[in-house]
Write an enzyme that holds these catalytic residues in place. Structure first.
Site, PDB file in Angstrom:
ATOM      1  N   ASP A 148       0.815  -1.221   0.000  1.00  0.00           N
ATOM      2  CA  ASP A 148       0.000   0.000   0.000  1.00  0.00           C
ATOM      3  C   ASP A 148       0.846   1.267   0.000  1.00  0.00           C
ATOM      4  O   ASP A 148       0.453   2.292   0.542  1.00  0.00           O
ATOM      5  CB  ASP A 148      -0.968   0.015   1.197  1.00  0.00           C
ATOM      6  CG  ASP A 148      -1.755  -1.275   1.257  1.00  0.00           C
ATOM      7  OD1 ASP A 148      -2.288  -1.652   0.212  1.00  0.00           O
ATOM      8  OD2 ASP A 148      -1.801  -1.905   2.318  1.00  0.00           O
ATOM      9  N   ARG A 197      -5.666   0.648   8.352  1.00  0.00           N
ATOM     10  CA  ARG A 197      -4.249   0.265   8.354  1.00  0.00           C
ATOM     11  C   ARG A 197      -3.575   0.716   9.641  1.00  0.00           C
ATOM     12  O   ARG A 197      -3.912   1.773  10.177  1.00  0.00           O
ATOM     13  CB  ARG A 197      -3.534   0.880   7.153  1.00  0.00           C
ATOM     14  CG  ARG A 197      -4.059   0.325   5.840  1.00  0.00           C
ATOM     15  CD  ARG A 197      -3.377   0.957   4.632  1.00  0.00           C
ATOM     16  NE  ARG A 197      -3.983   0.453   3.406  1.00  0.00           N
ATOM     17  CZ  ARG A 197      -4.207   1.192   2.317  1.00  0.00           C
ATOM     18  NH1 ARG A 197      -3.850   2.467   2.284  1.00  0.00           N
ATOM     19  NH2 ARG A 197      -4.768   0.658   1.250  1.00  0.00           N
ATOM     20  N   GLY A 234      -4.225  -4.685  -3.863  1.00  0.00           N
ATOM     21  CA  GLY A 234      -5.237  -3.751  -4.365  1.00  0.00           C
ATOM     22  C   GLY A 234      -4.607  -2.422  -4.700  1.00  0.00           C
ATOM     23  O   GLY A 234      -3.802  -1.905  -3.949  1.00  0.00           O
ATOM     24  N   HIS A 235      -4.951  -1.920  -5.845  1.00  0.00           N
ATOM     25  CA  HIS A 235      -4.469  -0.616  -6.264  1.00  0.00           C
ATOM     26  C   HIS A 235      -5.663   0.310  -6.377  1.00  0.00           C
ATOM     27  O   HIS A 235      -6.663  -0.073  -6.963  1.00  0.00           O
ATOM     28  CB  HIS A 235      -3.935  -0.687  -7.704  1.00  0.00           C
ATOM     29  CG  HIS A 235      -2.605  -1.324  -7.836  1.00  0.00           C
ATOM     30  ND1 HIS A 235      -1.701  -1.400  -6.825  1.00  0.00           N
ATOM     31  CD2 HIS A 235      -2.011  -1.880  -8.915  1.00  0.00           C
ATOM     32  CE1 HIS A 235      -0.601  -1.988  -7.283  1.00  0.00           C
ATOM     33  NE2 HIS A 235      -0.769  -2.298  -8.546  1.00  0.00           N
ATOM     34  N   THR A 236      -5.529   1.520  -5.898  1.00  0.00           N
ATOM     35  CA  THR A 236      -6.555   2.523  -6.171  1.00  0.00           C
ATOM     36  C   THR A 236      -5.964   3.512  -7.157  1.00  0.00           C
ATOM     37  O   THR A 236      -4.894   4.051  -6.914  1.00  0.00           O
ATOM     38  CB  THR A 236      -6.978   3.243  -4.880  1.00  0.00           C
ATOM     39  OG1 THR A 236      -7.343   2.248  -3.927  1.00  0.00           O
ATOM     40  CG2 THR A 236      -8.151   4.177  -5.128  1.00  0.00           C
ATOM     41  N   THR A 276      -7.568  -1.404   0.535  1.00  0.00           N
ATOM     42  CA  THR A 276      -8.314  -1.420  -0.719  1.00  0.00           C
ATOM     43  C   THR A 276      -9.065  -2.734  -0.878  1.00  0.00           C
ATOM     44  O   THR A 276     -10.145  -2.800  -1.430  1.00  0.00           O
ATOM     45  CB  THR A 276      -7.338  -1.278  -1.914  1.00  0.00           C
ATOM     46  OG1 THR A 276      -6.467  -0.203  -1.666  1.00  0.00           O
ATOM     47  CG2 THR A 276      -8.074  -1.039  -3.210  1.00  0.00           C
ATOM     48  N   GLN A 333       2.028  -5.975  -3.431  1.00  0.00           N
ATOM     49  CA  GLN A 333       2.369  -5.988  -2.004  1.00  0.00           C
ATOM     50  C   GLN A 333       3.696  -5.317  -1.706  1.00  0.00           C
ATOM     51  O   GLN A 333       4.311  -4.703  -2.547  1.00  0.00           O
ATOM     52  CB  GLN A 333       2.408  -7.416  -1.463  1.00  0.00           C
ATOM     53  CG  GLN A 333       1.038  -7.933  -1.261  1.00  0.00           C
ATOM     54  CD  GLN A 333       0.827  -9.203  -1.952  1.00  0.00           C
ATOM     55  OE1 GLN A 333       1.758  -9.886  -2.331  1.00  0.00           O
ATOM     56  NE2 GLN A 333      -0.392  -9.524  -2.138  1.00  0.00           N
ATOM     57  N   GLY A 360       0.012  13.853  -4.085  1.00  0.00           N
ATOM     58  CA  GLY A 360      -1.447  13.774  -4.222  1.00  0.00           C
ATOM     59  C   GLY A 360      -1.803  12.598  -5.102  1.00  0.00           C
ATOM     60  O   GLY A 360      -0.933  12.011  -5.750  1.00  0.00           O
ATOM     61  N   LYS A 392       2.038   2.015  -5.133  1.00  0.00           N
ATOM     62  CA  LYS A 392       2.651   1.483  -6.366  1.00  0.00           C
ATOM     63  C   LYS A 392       1.784   1.700  -7.581  1.00  0.00           C
ATOM     64  O   LYS A 392       2.284   2.051  -8.644  1.00  0.00           O
ATOM     65  CB  LYS A 392       2.882  -0.040  -6.270  1.00  0.00           C
ATOM     66  CG  LYS A 392       4.027  -0.467  -5.461  1.00  0.00           C
ATOM     67  CD  LYS A 392       4.084  -1.982  -5.409  1.00  0.00           C
ATOM     68  CE  LYS A 392       2.824  -2.617  -4.869  1.00  0.00           C
ATOM     69  NZ  LYS A 392       2.543  -2.357  -3.461  1.00  0.00           N
TER      70      LYS A 392
END
Ligand code: IMP
Ligand code: MG
Length: 434
Positions: A13, A311, A40-42, A305, A223, A421, A16
């Site tokens: 997290d 977290r 998980g990627h946002t 995510t 990860q 950002g 990446k």
């Protein structure tokens, strides 16, 4: 032209997906090489906000080939769901390629993941419960099912029969759980195979052909490196084989280590971890809450995510970060979420640990030691000014520049990219990575 690997430097997290999304601009091929939908990627771009678990973050660039390598554990239902969602929002998946050698997450993997965690009780790993660990166990035990097996009934039937017979004994005998019925499972996975068939291709050829044509290739780790099976905080790690650290990248798409030119590590300006396990710089006070909830109102707080779990938060731990720089062979660091520190009057960095008067400068292997060490901090003045609109290093407040210089010194690696950002342009490129 280089093949570049991007890895998470901490416990995952680190942002990446956002860095890959930015670097993908120049790449022709973007590949995921390990792990599964535990990751998980946002990604926020002009089409909205996307949460991706399997599909590489390069998918938003229509001209790029996006590859899911042999090293990935694929839950077909999740992958097909992501494909559907992307297509529904007008993002084409026609250049997505899935390795026929990738392992498949089967229903028993998910069931065993959950039963196993329950059985561990207090000592639970805190897995994402997606079946990823048990899938890699089956891979190593040589009873895994691969994408290639899904494509024909005559290949799939005997493999599901034999593995399911074994796993039902484990589910009922070891865990006292409910067995899984063969026919429904077999039919469902055959159908998944039918729907995925059009995406299956030769991943190795795609990566190497692009490389030999002189195009950039980006290999995307999932990860964080400190969750690595060998180098991470074992046993509180993830089970990916090959590892998500940079050394796993070549194996995970089927190329040699000498084909890779450069490794970039993504680090957050502080630390987070989800799941259980040692975390020497963890904070339990208001500072943790402030950092966790920064940007929460627009979905940017520190909540998983994949699982939505809050977290765990801490200051930047230069001990584990330096260790990660070394075992990943990092040439550059991308430092994310600098803007989250904008509000902090003082900022701490852990420079080393202490235990019984002894100074510890690298990550100890013993869990009991790692749990007992005292993090020793250096305190830096904060800048208390917004950085979200800054695009050049020299325009950062002097205290922010000093913080970054100190991070470089402590990690022994240059910070080439800084993100301030969530959107694509909120980045400071100190040295072009490509
Ligand atoms: P598993 O990978 O689901 O087996 O979970 C093992 C450990 O890795 C747990 O601590 C998870 O929280 C952690 N983990 C797995 N994937 C990610 C990720 O993408 N980000 C952060 N932590 C993760
Ligand atoms: Mg993530």
């Amino acid at each position: 032209m280089p093949i570049i690997v991007v890895v998470g430097g901490q416990w995952g997290d680190e942002g990446k997906g956002r860095i890959v999304d930015l670097l993908a601009r120049k790449a022709k091929v973007v590949a995921r090489y390990s792990a599964g939908n535990n990751a998980g990627h946002t990604i926020v771009n002009d089409r909205g906000e996307f949460k991706l678990h399997v599909v590489p973050a390069g998918i938003f660039y229509p001209e790029k080939t996006c590859v899911i390598g042999n090293g990935v554990a694929v839950d077909p239902e999740v992958l097909l769901g992501e494909i559907e969602n992307l297509e529904a929002k007008g993002v084409s998946t026609s250049k997505l390629v899935l390795s026929d050698r990738a392992q498949v997450i089967m229903p028993w993997h998910k069931r065993i993941d959950q039963l196993d965690e329950a059985m561990r009780g207090e000592a639970a790993i805190g897995t994402t419960g997606k079946g990823v660990g048990p899938c890699f166990v089956d891979k190593v035990a040589r009873r895994g099912i691969r994408i290639a097996d899904l494509l024909r009934a005559e290949d799939l039937r005997p493999r599901v029969e034999s593995t399911l017979a074994y796993q039902n004994k484990v589910i009922t005998g070891v865990y006292g759980g409910e067995p899984i019925a063969f026919e429904d499972c077999f039919q469902a996975y055959l159908e998944f195979g039918r729907r995925l068939h059009q995406y299956v291709g030769d991943v190795q050829a795609i990566v190497l052909d692009a490389h030999h044509r002189g195009e950039y290739v980006l290999l995307e780790g999932a990860q964080g490196s400190l969750l690595d099976l060998d180098h991470g905080t074992y046993p509180y790690v993830t089970s990916s084989v090959p590892s998500s650290s940079s050394a796993g990248a070549a194996l995970g798409v089927g190329i040699g280590p000498t084909d890779i030119q450069r490794v970039v590590g993504v680090f957050k300006s502080y630390s987070t971890r989800v799941g259980n396990g040692p975390f020497p710089t963890e904070l339990f006070d208001d500072v943790a809450n402030t950092l966790r909830d920064h940007g929460k109102e627009y979905g940017r707080g520190e909540y998983g995510t994949t699982t939505g779990r809050p977290r765990r938060i801490g200051w930047l731990d230069a001990v584990s970060a330096r260790y990660s720089v070394r075992f990943n062979g990092l040439a550059a660091v991308a430092l994310t979420r600098l803007d989250v520190l904008d509000q902090m009057p003082t900022i701490k960095i852990c420079t080393h640990y202490e235990l019984d008067g002894e100074i510890i400068e690298t990550l100890p292997a013993r869990e009991s030691v790692l749990n007992a060490v005292k993090p020793i901090y250096e305190e830096l003045p904060g800048w208390l000014a917004p950085t979200t609109e800054v695009r050049n290093f020299d325009d950062l407040p002097p205290q922010a520049q000093a913080f970054i210089k100190r991070v470089e010194q402590l990690l022994g690696c240059p910070v080439d990219l800084i993100s301030v950002g969530p959107s694509r342009e909120q980045a400071i490129i100190v040295n072009p990575i490509f």
